[in-house]
Design a protein around this motif. Structure first.
Motif, mmCIF file in Angstrom:
data_model
loop_
_atom_site.group_PDB
_atom_site.id
_atom_site.type_symbol
_atom_site.label_atom_id
_atom_site.label_comp_id
_atom_site.label_asym_id
_atom_site.label_seq_id
_atom_site.Cartn_x
_atom_site.Cartn_y
_atom_site.Cartn_z
ATOM 1 N N VAL A 194 0.833 -1.196 0.000
ATOM 2 C CA VAL A 194 0.000 0.000 0.000
ATOM 3 C C VAL A 194 0.875 1.257 0.000
ATOM 4 O O VAL A 194 0.543 2.248 -0.645
ATOM 5 C CB VAL A 194 -0.959 -0.011 1.218
ATOM 6 N N VAL A 195 2.002 1.181 0.672
ATOM 7 C CA VAL A 195 2.908 2.330 0.711
ATOM 8 C C VAL A 195 3.452 2.629 -0.680
ATOM 9 O O VAL A 195 3.546 3.792 -1.091
ATOM 10 C CB VAL A 195 4.062 2.064 1.715
ATOM 11 N N ILE A 196 3.774 1.586 -1.432
ATOM 12 C CA ILE A 196 4.264 1.769 -2.799
ATOM 13 C C ILE A 196 3.189 2.426 -3.658
ATOM 14 O O ILE A 196 3.478 3.331 -4.449
ATOM 15 C CB ILE A 196 4.709 0.425 -3.403
ATOM 16 N N ALA A 206 2.467 5.504 -13.328
ATOM 17 C CA ALA A 206 1.235 4.802 -13.698
ATOM 18 C C ALA A 206 1.495 3.319 -13.946
ATOM 19 O O ALA A 206 0.694 2.468 -13.539
ATOM 20 C CB ALA A 206 0.632 5.449 -14.938
ATOM 21 N N ILE A 207 2.608 2.994 -14.585
ATOM 22 C CA ILE A 207 2.923 1.583 -14.851
ATOM 23 C C ILE A 207 3.141 0.828 -13.553
ATOM 24 O O ILE A 207 2.603 -0.265 -13.343
ATOM 25 C CB ILE A 207 4.145 1.476 -15.789
ATOM 26 N N VAL A 208 3.915 1.414 -12.657
ATOM 27 C CA VAL A 208 4.158 0.752 -11.366
ATOM 28 C C VAL A 208 2.867 0.643 -10.576
ATOM 29 O O VAL A 208 2.603 -0.372 -9.920
ATOM 30 C CB VAL A 208 5.244 1.509 -10.561
ATOM 31 N N LEU A 209 2.019 1.658 -10.655
ATOM 32 C CA LEU A 209 0.741 1.624 -9.944
ATOM 33 C C LEU A 209 -0.151 0.516 -10.481
ATOM 34 O O LEU A 209 -0.793 -0.204 -9.694
ATOM 35 C CB LEU A 209 0.036 2.976 -10.111
ATOM 36 N N VAL A 210 -0.192 0.345 -11.794
ATOM 37 C CA VAL A 210 -1.026 -0.705 -12.383
ATOM 38 C C VAL A 210 -0.508 -2.084 -11.984
ATOM 39 O O VAL A 210 -1.289 -2.953 -11.579
ATOM 40 C CB VAL A 210 -1.075 -0.561 -13.921
ATOM 41 N N PHE A 211 0.793 -2.311 -12.073
ATOM 42 C CA PHE A 211 1.329 -3.620 -11.711
ATOM 43 C C PHE A 211 1.205 -3.895 -10.213
ATOM 44 O O PHE A 211 0.936 -5.024 -9.810
ATOM 45 C CB PHE A 211 2.788 -3.758 -12.157
ATOM 46 N N THR A 212 1.365 -2.868 -9.408
ATOM 47 C CA THR A 212 1.204 -3.059 -7.968
ATOM 48 C C THR A 212 -0.250 -3.350 -7.628
ATOM 49 O O THR A 212 -0.548 -4.217 -6.806
ATOM 50 C CB THR A 212 1.687 -1.816 -7.205
ATOM 51 N N GLY A 213 -1.157 -2.634 -8.274
ATOM 52 C CA GLY A 213 -2.574 -2.880 -8.051
ATOM 53 C C GLY A 213 -3.007 -4.258 -8.544
ATOM 54 O O GLY A 213 -3.844 -4.919 -7.919
ATOM 55 N N ALA A 214 -2.464 -4.686 -9.667
ATOM 56 C CA ALA A 214 -2.800 -6.002 -10.191
ATOM 57 C C ALA A 214 -2.262 -7.112 -9.295
ATOM 58 O O ALA A 214 -2.924 -8.144 -9.105
ATOM 59 C CB ALA A 214 -2.241 -6.165 -11.600
#
Length: 106
Positions: free
Chosen positions: A2-4, A95-103
């Motif tokens: 969540v921090v990431i 955005a890319i890191v957010l998408v992969f972290t969320g996935a």
């Protein structure tokens, strides 16, 4: 995890605000070099609204005015373009890191 995601949201927001500022400065510099009245207004008009209609209207309307760039203006414009590119990189990477972290969180 969540921090990431929180950090990446702030990275994307930082990139977005930075990009808006650099688009404002580029438009203002371009309007000043073309001799348009009220270049700060045109800079603000180009970033106003939720879409890019202001920027499109500026780009269409500026065609009548030839540009007269001095050496210092040319260097400033090149520097602003590089900084805008860096802002786009912040948005893209965040955005890319957010998408992969969320996935991976699901």
């Amino acid at each position: 995890m969540v921090v990431i995601m929180i950090v990446m949201v702030f990275v994307v927001l930082l990139g977005a605000f930075s990009l808006a500022y650099h688009v404002y400065r580029l438009t203002e510099l371009d309007a000043r070099c073309r001799g348009l009245n009220h270049p700060k207004f045109w800079g603000f008009f180009s970033i106003s609204g939720g879409n890019s209609s202001g920027l499109f209207l500026y780009l269409i309307g500026r065609k009548k005015y030839p540009i007269e760039l001095g050496e210092s203006d040319r260097a400033a414009m090149a520097s602003l373009k590089k900084r805008a590119g860096i802002s786009l990189c912040f948005i893209a990477v965040g955005a890319i890191v957010l998408v992969f972290t969320g996935a991976s969180y699901l």
